[in-house]
Design a protein around this motif. Structure first.
Motif, PDB file in Angstrom:
ATOM      1  N   ILE A 115      -1.400   1.904   4.269  1.00 42.42           N
ATOM      2  CA  ILE A 115      -2.859   1.974   4.361  1.00 42.42           C
ATOM      3  C   ILE A 115      -3.303   0.957   5.408  1.00 42.42           C
ATOM      4  O   ILE A 115      -3.034  -0.241   5.271  1.00 42.42           O
ATOM      5  CB  ILE A 115      -3.521   1.650   2.997  1.00 42.42           C
ATOM      6  CG1 ILE A 115      -3.003   2.562   1.887  1.00 42.42           C
ATOM      7  CG2 ILE A 115      -5.037   1.686   3.113  1.00 42.42           C
ATOM      8  CD1 ILE A 115      -3.351   4.012   2.043  1.00 42.42           C
ATOM      9  N   ASP A 116      -3.976   1.419   6.440  1.00 47.70           N
ATOM     10  CA  ASP A 116      -4.423   0.498   7.486  1.00 47.70           C
ATOM     11  C   ASP A 116      -5.594  -0.352   6.977  1.00 47.70           C
ATOM     12  O   ASP A 116      -6.251  -0.018   5.996  1.00 47.70           O
ATOM     13  CB  ASP A 116      -4.809   1.256   8.765  1.00 47.70           C
ATOM     14  CG  ASP A 116      -6.002   2.168   8.548  1.00 47.70           C
ATOM     15  OD1 ASP A 116      -7.140   1.677   8.630  1.00 47.70           O
ATOM     16  OD2 ASP A 116      -5.789   3.378   8.298  1.00 47.70           O
ATOM     17  N   ASP A 117      -5.830  -1.464   7.663  1.00 46.10           N
ATOM     18  CA  ASP A 117      -6.852  -2.421   7.227  1.00 46.10           C
ATOM     19  C   ASP A 117      -8.251  -1.818   7.161  1.00 46.10           C
ATOM     20  O   ASP A 117      -9.018  -2.113   6.244  1.00 46.10           O
ATOM     21  CB  ASP A 117      -6.870  -3.639   8.155  1.00 46.10           C
ATOM     22  CG  ASP A 117      -5.630  -4.508   7.992  1.00 46.10           C
ATOM     23  OD1 ASP A 117      -4.927  -4.376   6.969  1.00 46.10           O
ATOM     24  OD2 ASP A 117      -5.377  -5.325   8.894  1.00 46.10           O
ATOM     25  N   THR A 118      -8.581  -0.969   8.124  1.00 47.99           N
ATOM     26  CA  THR A 118      -9.915  -0.366   8.155  1.00 47.99           C
ATOM     27  C   THR A 118     -10.126   0.530   6.934  1.00 47.99           C
ATOM     28  O   THR A 118     -11.168   0.460   6.270  1.00 47.99           O
ATOM     29  CB  THR A 118     -10.122   0.440   9.451  1.00 47.99           C
ATOM     30  OG1 THR A 118      -9.932  -0.439  10.560  1.00 47.99           O
ATOM     31  CG2 THR A 118     -11.501   1.065   9.507  1.00 47.99           C
ATOM     32  N   THR A 119      -9.140   1.347   6.623  1.00 47.07           N
ATOM     33  CA  THR A 119      -9.225   2.234   5.461  1.00 47.07           C
ATOM     34  C   THR A 119      -9.295   1.417   4.176  1.00 47.07           C
ATOM     35  O   THR A 119     -10.125   1.692   3.291  1.00 47.07           O
ATOM     36  CB  THR A 119      -8.032   3.204   5.427  1.00 47.07           C
ATOM     37  OG1 THR A 119      -8.038   3.981   6.627  1.00 47.07           O
ATOM     38  CG2 THR A 119      -8.072   4.118   4.215  1.00 47.07           C
ATOM     39  N   ALA A 120      -8.446   0.407   4.062  1.00 47.71           N
ATOM     40  CA  ALA A 120      -8.437  -0.433   2.861  1.00 47.71           C
ATOM     41  C   ALA A 120      -9.795  -1.103   2.671  1.00 47.71           C
ATOM     42  O   ALA A 120     -10.343  -1.106   1.561  1.00 47.71           O
ATOM     43  CB  ALA A 120      -7.330  -1.483   2.961  1.00 47.71           C
ATOM     44  N   HIS A 121     -10.335  -1.631   3.749  1.00 46.83           N
ATOM     45  CA  HIS A 121     -11.630  -2.313   3.667  1.00 46.83           C
ATOM     46  C   HIS A 121     -12.733  -1.342   3.237  1.00 46.83           C
ATOM     47  O   HIS A 121     -13.579  -1.679   2.390  1.00 46.83           O
ATOM     48  CB  HIS A 121     -11.960  -2.953   5.019  1.00 46.83           C
ATOM     49  CG  HIS A 121     -13.171  -3.811   5.006  1.00 46.83           C
ATOM     50  ND1 HIS A 121     -13.255  -4.982   4.279  1.00 46.83           N
ATOM     51  CD2 HIS A 121     -14.371  -3.666   5.617  1.00 46.83           C
ATOM     52  CE1 HIS A 121     -14.447  -5.518   4.451  1.00 46.83           C
ATOM     53  NE2 HIS A 121     -15.143  -4.743   5.259  1.00 46.83           N
ATOM     54  N   ALA A 122     -12.729  -0.148   3.783  1.00 44.50           N
ATOM     55  CA  ALA A 122     -13.741   0.854   3.418  1.00 44.50           C
ATOM     56  C   ALA A 122     -13.641   1.218   1.938  1.00 44.50           C
ATOM     57  O   ALA A 122     -14.659   1.315   1.241  1.00 44.50           O
ATOM     58  CB  ALA A 122     -13.596   2.092   4.289  1.00 44.50           C
ATOM     59  N   ILE A 123     -12.424   1.411   1.454  1.00 46.39           N
ATOM     60  CA  ILE A 123     -12.223   1.750   0.039  1.00 46.39           C
ATOM     61  C   ILE A 123     -12.709   0.604  -0.841  1.00 46.39           C
ATOM     62  O   ILE A 123     -13.386   0.822  -1.854  1.00 46.39           O
ATOM     63  CB  ILE A 123     -10.740   2.085  -0.227  1.00 46.39           C
ATOM     64  CG1 ILE A 123     -10.381   3.418   0.435  1.00 46.39           C
ATOM     65  CG2 ILE A 123     -10.436   2.111  -1.723  1.00 46.39           C
ATOM     66  CD1 ILE A 123      -8.891   3.721   0.482  1.00 46.39           C
ATOM     67  N   GLU A 124     -12.379  -0.621  -0.454  1.00 49.59           N
ATOM     68  CA  GLU A 124     -12.774  -1.788  -1.245  1.00 49.59           C
ATOM     69  C   GLU A 124     -14.294  -1.969  -1.268  1.00 49.59           C
ATOM     70  O   GLU A 124     -14.879  -2.255  -2.317  1.00 49.59           O
ATOM     71  CB  GLU A 124     -12.079  -3.031  -0.694  1.00 49.59           C
ATOM     72  CG  GLU A 124     -10.578  -3.000  -0.935  1.00 49.59           C
ATOM     73  CD  GLU A 124      -9.787  -3.926  -0.029  1.00 49.59           C
ATOM     74  OE1 GLU A 124     -10.404  -4.721   0.732  1.00 49.59           O
ATOM     75  OE2 GLU A 124      -8.548  -3.856  -0.061  1.00 49.59           O
ATOM     76  N   LEU A 125     -14.950  -1.775  -0.123  1.00 45.90           N
ATOM     77  CA  LEU A 125     -16.417  -1.885  -0.078  1.00 45.90           C
ATOM     78  C   LEU A 125     -17.086  -0.808  -0.930  1.00 45.90           C
ATOM     79  O   LEU A 125     -18.072  -1.086  -1.629  1.00 45.90           O
ATOM     80  CB  LEU A 125     -16.916  -1.788   1.365  1.00 45.90           C
ATOM     81  CG  LEU A 125     -16.740  -3.026   2.226  1.00 45.90           C
ATOM     82  CD1 LEU A 125     -17.180  -2.740   3.663  1.00 45.90           C
ATOM     83  CD2 LEU A 125     -17.516  -4.192   1.650  1.00 45.90           C
ATOM     84  N   ALA A 126     -16.567   0.400  -0.867  1.00 45.95           N
ATOM     85  CA  ALA A 126     -17.137   1.484  -1.670  1.00 45.95           C
ATOM     86  C   ALA A 126     -17.009   1.178  -3.159  1.00 45.95           C
ATOM     87  O   ALA A 126     -17.940   1.422  -3.940  1.00 45.95           O
ATOM     88  CB  ALA A 126     -16.464   2.809  -1.330  1.00 45.95           C
ATOM     89  N   SER A 127     -15.874   0.632  -3.553  1.00 49.98           N
ATOM     90  CA  SER A 127     -15.685   0.288  -4.959  1.00 49.98           C
ATOM     91  C   SER A 127     -16.646  -0.816  -5.386  1.00 49.98           C
ATOM     92  O   SER A 127     -17.260  -0.747  -6.456  1.00 49.98           O
ATOM     93  CB  SER A 127     -14.244  -0.145  -5.209  1.00 49.98           C
ATOM     94  OG  SER A 127     -14.068  -0.438  -6.570  1.00 49.98           O
TER      95      SER A 127
END
Length: 135
Positions: A115-127
């Motif tokens: 999982i790339d950093d951008t995707t991980a960050h987006a998932i974490e922000l959405a949560s």
């Protein structure tokens, strides 16, 4: 080899167990996710407890975290790796804070699932947005 559904449940269980304390809230969230997320639509809900126990047994039998993550990586189709990461974040977000152990597990999960950093960050922000309260 676990099924994709079982592997996704393993991901949630290892996230919850990362601090050696699976809280009732985390267990409830795992059940809620299995009941409500579309990825589990064809998973028999009555198997949840058995699958969670299987994962716990693997850990007790000496299977390392990395070993379970490797099983998950192989069992979960690549197109669902971000979904699996989102499942883990969902469980980790229950108490609105991540302990250091959870952070480490999440980092290793990101690596295992690529999982790339951008995707991980987006998932974490959405949560985080989903779990915020008005007060």
């Amino acid at each position: 080899m676990p099924t994709a559904h079982e592997a996704m449940i393993y991901v949630m269980v290892i996230t919850s167990a990362s601090d050696r304390d699976m809280t009732d809230e985390e267990l409830a969230r795992i059940g809620q996710v299995v009941r409500s997320w579309p990825v589990f639509v064809d998973f028999p809900e009555d198997r949840l407890v058995a699958v969670a126990k299987d994962c716990q047994q693997l850990l007790h039998d000496g299977r390392s975290l990395d070993g379970i993550l490797e099983l998950a990586r192989k069992a979960i189709p690549a197109r669902l790796h971000d979904t699996a990461y989102a499942l883990a974040v969902e469980v980790a977000s229950v108490d609105l804070e991540m302990r250091m152990e959870e952070v480490r597990v999440m980092q290793r999960l990101r690596q295992a699932l690529e999982i790339d950093d951008t995707t991980a960050h987006a998932i974490e922000l959405a949560s985080k947005a989903r779990h915020r309260m008005l007060t």
